[in-house]
Write a protein that holds these residues in place. Structure first.
Motif, PDB file in Angstrom:
ATOM      1  N   LYS A 115       9.077 -17.293  27.493  1.00  0.00           N
ATOM      2  CA  LYS A 115       8.918 -15.854  27.686  1.00  0.00           C
ATOM      3  C   LYS A 115       7.955 -15.561  28.836  1.00  0.00           C
ATOM      4  N   LEU A 119       9.064 -13.497  32.048  1.00  0.00           N
ATOM      5  CA  LEU A 119       8.400 -12.206  32.316  1.00  0.00           C
ATOM      6  C   LEU A 119       7.943 -12.100  33.768  1.00  0.00           C
ATOM      7  N   THR A 123      13.324  -8.493  35.099  1.00  0.00           N
ATOM      8  CA  THR A 123      12.967  -7.121  34.750  1.00  0.00           C
ATOM      9  C   THR A 123      12.766  -7.019  33.242  1.00  0.00           C
ATOM     10  N   PRO A 124      12.053  -5.999  32.771  1.00  0.00           N
ATOM     11  CA  PRO A 124      11.848  -5.858  31.320  1.00  0.00           C
ATOM     12  C   PRO A 124      13.147  -5.747  30.526  1.00  0.00           C
ATOM     13  N   ASP A 125      14.175  -5.124  31.098  1.00  0.00           N
ATOM     14  CA  ASP A 125      15.457  -5.021  30.382  1.00  0.00           C
ATOM     15  C   ASP A 125      16.115  -6.388  30.220  1.00  0.00           C
ATOM     16  N   GLU A 126      16.022  -7.217  31.268  1.00  0.00           N
ATOM     17  CA  GLU A 126      16.592  -8.562  31.180  1.00  0.00           C
ATOM     18  C   GLU A 126      15.827  -9.412  30.175  1.00  0.00           C
ATOM     19  N   VAL A 127      14.514  -9.241  30.125  1.00  0.00           N
ATOM     20  CA  VAL A 127      13.701  -9.980  29.154  1.00  0.00           C
ATOM     21  C   VAL A 127      14.041  -9.522  27.738  1.00  0.00           C
ATOM     22  N   GLU A 128      14.276  -8.226  27.573  1.00  0.00           N
ATOM     23  CA  GLU A 128      14.621  -7.679  26.262  1.00  0.00           C
ATOM     24  C   GLU A 128      15.952  -8.240  25.756  1.00  0.00           C
ATOM     25  N   THR A 133      13.059  -7.432  20.596  1.00  0.00           N
ATOM     26  CA  THR A 133      11.935  -7.103  19.723  1.00  0.00           C
ATOM     27  C   THR A 133      12.454  -6.361  18.504  1.00  0.00           C
ATOM     28  N   SER A 136      13.953  -2.777  19.011  1.00  0.00           N
ATOM     29  CA  SER A 136      15.270  -2.596  19.625  1.00  0.00           C
ATOM     30  C   SER A 136      16.354  -3.158  18.716  1.00  0.00           C
TER      31      SER A 136
END
Length: 155
Positions: A115, A119, A123-128, A133, A136
């Motif tokens: 992670k 990070l 981008t945060p969306d790709e990490v999500e 979490t 989501s």
């Protein structure tokens, strides 16, 4: 004295060599039938020894993806961005500072390392997408039977 077109020719190697069967006195020598003692995660020529999951530990959260899926998604995303060497360096760091004298690393620490590397690049969306979490959650489906009308059998 010709041979018919469908006739088989015998080879000096024998039938086993043609089928790819090795003639070894120990045909199952590579099989490991001992109790589980370790897990390994591999990337190219790097090997990371992992602890086995604790059978007494509670199961992981539902939204947590399996380690193989997470690592595959990380590798694919990093390869697309040309940042795979950063992951290799992080894995080398885990190998140099293991959790035990035997050289093994806990899965949680490995996930955290993945992670951290992701990070820094994605981008945060790709990490999500890789590390969902608990906030989501996927949208819940409405029950299909609540919108149906009752049958008219009695009428």
């Amino acid at each position: 004295l010709g041979s018919s077109p469908g006739a088989r020719q015998s080879s000096p190697e024998g039938a086993g060599a043609r089928r790819g069967v090795l003639s070894s006195p120990f045909p199952c020598a590579m099989l490991n039938r001992a109790p589980d003692k370790w897990r390994e995660w591999r990337l190219g020529n790097q090997v990371l020894s992992l602890y086995l999951p604790d059978p007494k530990a509670p199961p992981p959260p539902v939204e947590q993806k399996p380690l193989c899926e997470v690592s595959h998604m990380c590798i694919k995303a990093l390869k697309d961005k040309g940042e795979l060497p950063s992951l290799a360096a992080a894995i080398e760091g885990l190998n140099k500072a293991p959790d035990s004298p035997g050289g093994r690393v806990r899965e949680e620490r490995f996930r955290d390392t993945l992670k951290t590397v992701v990070l820094a690049v994605l981008t945060p969306d790709e990490v999500e997408d890789i590390f969902p979490t608990s906030e989501s959650k996927p949208p819940s489906r409405s029950p299909s039977k609540s919108s149906r009308r009752p049958s008219k059998m009695g009428a």
